[in-house]
Design a protein around this motif. Structure first.
Motif, mmCIF file in Angstrom:
data_model
loop_
_atom_site.group_PDB
_atom_site.id
_atom_site.type_symbol
_atom_site.label_atom_id
_atom_site.label_comp_id
_atom_site.label_asym_id
_atom_site.label_seq_id
_atom_site.Cartn_x
_atom_site.Cartn_y
_atom_site.Cartn_z
ATOM 1 N N ALA A 9 104.857 -29.842 -85.076
ATOM 2 C CA ALA A 9 105.668 -31.047 -84.940
ATOM 3 C C ALA A 9 104.903 -32.270 -85.439
ATOM 4 C CB ALA A 9 106.106 -31.234 -83.496
ATOM 5 N N ILE A 10 103.624 -32.347 -85.099
ATOM 6 C CA ILE A 10 102.805 -33.472 -85.566
ATOM 7 C C ILE A 10 102.661 -33.426 -87.080
ATOM 8 C CG2 ILE A 10 100.451 -34.403 -85.559
ATOM 9 C CD1 ILE A 10 100.335 -33.626 -82.557
ATOM 10 N N TRP A 11 102.437 -32.224 -87.631
ATOM 11 C CA TRP A 11 102.289 -32.077 -89.076
ATOM 12 C C TRP A 11 103.582 -32.461 -89.805
ATOM 13 C CZ3 TRP A 11 104.391 -28.931 -92.929
ATOM 14 C CH2 TRP A 11 103.706 -28.953 -94.136
ATOM 15 N N VAL A 12 104.709 -31.981 -89.304
ATOM 16 C CA VAL A 12 106.004 -32.298 -89.918
ATOM 17 C C VAL A 12 106.281 -33.790 -89.818
ATOM 18 C CG1 VAL A 12 108.504 -31.971 -89.730
ATOM 19 C CG2 VAL A 12 106.982 -29.991 -89.643
ATOM 20 N N SER A 13 106.003 -34.384 -88.673
ATOM 21 C CA SER A 13 106.222 -35.822 -88.488
ATOM 22 C C SER A 13 105.335 -36.629 -89.427
ATOM 23 C CB SER A 13 105.935 -36.226 -87.038
ATOM 24 O OG SER A 13 106.837 -35.601 -86.166
ATOM 25 N N SER A 14 104.095 -36.230 -89.568
ATOM 26 C CA SER A 14 103.164 -36.921 -90.471
ATOM 27 C C SER A 14 103.635 -36.815 -91.916
ATOM 28 C CB SER A 14 101.752 -36.345 -90.337
ATOM 29 O OG SER A 14 101.259 -36.534 -89.047
ATOM 30 N N LEU A 15 104.085 -35.639 -92.298
ATOM 31 C CA LEU A 15 104.595 -35.438 -93.649
ATOM 32 C C LEU A 15 105.812 -36.317 -93.917
ATOM 33 C CD1 LEU A 15 104.331 -33.838 -96.286
ATOM 34 C CD2 LEU A 15 105.852 -32.131 -95.293
ATOM 35 N N MET A 16 106.728 -36.386 -92.961
ATOM 36 C CA MET A 16 107.932 -37.208 -93.129
ATOM 37 C C MET A 16 107.570 -38.691 -93.207
ATOM 38 S SD MET A 16 110.674 -35.225 -90.731
ATOM 39 C CE MET A 16 112.009 -36.297 -91.162
ATOM 40 N N ILE A 17 106.644 -39.147 -92.377
ATOM 41 C CA ILE A 17 106.213 -40.551 -92.431
ATOM 42 C C ILE A 17 105.567 -40.844 -93.784
ATOM 43 C CG2 ILE A 17 104.561 -42.206 -91.469
ATOM 44 C CD1 ILE A 17 105.190 -40.953 -88.704
ATOM 45 N N GLY A 18 104.756 -39.912 -94.271
ATOM 46 C CA GLY A 18 104.130 -40.079 -95.576
ATOM 47 C C GLY A 18 105.157 -40.176 -96.693
ATOM 48 N N MET A 19 106.173 -39.334 -96.638
ATOM 49 C CA MET A 19 107.224 -39.363 -97.655
ATOM 50 C C MET A 19 108.009 -40.671 -97.595
ATOM 51 S SD MET A 19 108.492 -35.384 -97.500
ATOM 52 C CE MET A 19 109.909 -35.664 -98.524
ATOM 53 N N ILE A 20 108.282 -41.156 -96.401
ATOM 54 C CA ILE A 20 109.004 -42.416 -96.247
ATOM 55 C C ILE A 20 108.178 -43.572 -96.814
ATOM 56 C CG2 ILE A 20 109.844 -44.099 -94.549
ATOM 57 C CD1 ILE A 20 110.722 -41.623 -92.859
ATOM 58 N N LEU A 21 106.873 -43.582 -96.513
ATOM 59 C CA LEU A 21 106.008 -44.637 -97.042
ATOM 60 C C LEU A 21 105.909 -44.566 -98.562
ATOM 61 C CD1 LEU A 21 103.118 -44.673 -94.418
ATOM 62 C CD2 LEU A 21 104.853 -46.430 -94.800
ATOM 63 N N PHE A 22 105.790 -43.360 -99.088
ATOM 64 C CA PHE A 22 105.740 -43.186 -100.538
ATOM 65 C C PHE A 22 107.026 -43.699 -101.182
ATOM 66 C CE2 PHE A 22 106.511 -40.628 -104.377
ATOM 67 C CZ PHE A 22 105.368 -40.974 -105.105
ATOM 68 N N GLY A 23 108.167 -43.366 -100.618
ATOM 69 C CA GLY A 23 109.445 -43.846 -101.137
ATOM 70 C C GLY A 23 109.561 -45.362 -101.068
ATOM 71 N N ALA A 24 109.055 -45.950 -99.982
ATOM 72 C CA ALA A 24 109.091 -47.404 -99.845
ATOM 73 C C ALA A 24 108.224 -48.077 -100.900
ATOM 74 C CB ALA A 24 108.648 -47.815 -98.443
ATOM 75 N N ILE A 25 107.057 -47.520 -101.153
ATOM 76 C CA ILE A 25 106.166 -48.084 -102.175
ATOM 77 C C ILE A 25 106.805 -47.986 -103.556
ATOM 78 C CG2 ILE A 25 103.962 -47.725 -103.364
ATOM 79 C CD1 ILE A 25 102.827 -46.936 -100.571
ATOM 80 N N ILE A 26 107.377 -46.846 -103.880
ATOM 81 C CA ILE A 26 108.053 -46.680 -105.167
ATOM 82 C C ILE A 26 109.217 -47.666 -105.277
ATOM 83 C CG2 ILE A 26 109.446 -45.089 -106.580
ATOM 84 C CD1 ILE A 26 106.431 -44.534 -106.612
ATOM 85 N N GLY A 27 109.969 -47.852 -104.210
ATOM 86 C CA GLY A 27 111.081 -48.800 -104.220
ATOM 87 C C GLY A 27 110.621 -50.220 -104.454
ATOM 88 N N ILE A 28 109.534 -50.613 -103.824
ATOM 89 C CA ILE A 28 108.999 -51.965 -104.016
ATOM 90 C C ILE A 28 108.541 -52.151 -105.458
ATOM 91 C CG2 ILE A 28 107.074 -53.490 -103.407
ATOM 92 C CD1 ILE A 28 107.353 -52.335 -100.517
#
Length: 148
Positions: A9-28
């Motif tokens: 659960a921690i690994w999946v949550s970390s991966l999802m947070i990482g993907m969200i941050l990556f998407g936000a950076i690309i969007g900016i």
């Protein structure tokens, strides 16, 4: 068994947070006009700011290329705009031009007094993409190129 589930659960949550941050950076980055990432994939556009005292009555965009001897020549690829651009206003145009190989883009403009000037707006292109902005004054013109 619960500790293994917690690790997953921690690994999946970390991966999802990482993907969200990556998407936000690309969007900016994509929205940041100073980087203008998508500019290289669209047809060449030119923004004309007429800061002169006179109306621009015609603007012609065209392509310069090199002949087999390396001489710069004006090609048949050009487009005339006869919509006037009033003093103090701006206009964005997307000239329908063609190019094989390498070349450059120029404009020739004529104001209401009959004064005509030719200026390079894209000194080098292979794909007729990107954009440039030209600010026309009474005595000169300033060009900002971002063409590809």
């Amino acid at each position: 068994m619960k500790p293994a589930r917690n690790k997953v659960a921690i690994w999946v949550s970390s991966l999802m947070i990482g993907m969200i941050l990556f998407g936000a950076i690309i969007g900016i980055i994509a929205l940041n006009k100073s980087l203008d990432i998508f500019n290289m994939f669209r047809s060449f556009t030119l923004t004309i700011h007429n800061e002169s005292d006179h109306e621009l009555v015609t603007v012609q965009a065209g392509v310069l290329a090199s002949d087999e001897k390396g001489n710069i020549i004006e090609t048949d690829s050009k487009q005339l705009y006869d919509d006037s651009i009033a003093s103090g206003s701006k206009k964005k145009i997307t000239p329908d031009l063609s190019l094989t190989g390498e070349g450059g883009i120029y404009i020739t403009y004529t104001d209401s007094t009959g004064f005509t000037r030719t200026t390079s707006v894209c000194s080098y292109t292979e794909s007729l993409s990107g954009s440039s902005t030209i600010t026309i004054h009474n005595d000169d013109a300033k060009v900002e190129e971002n063409c590809y």
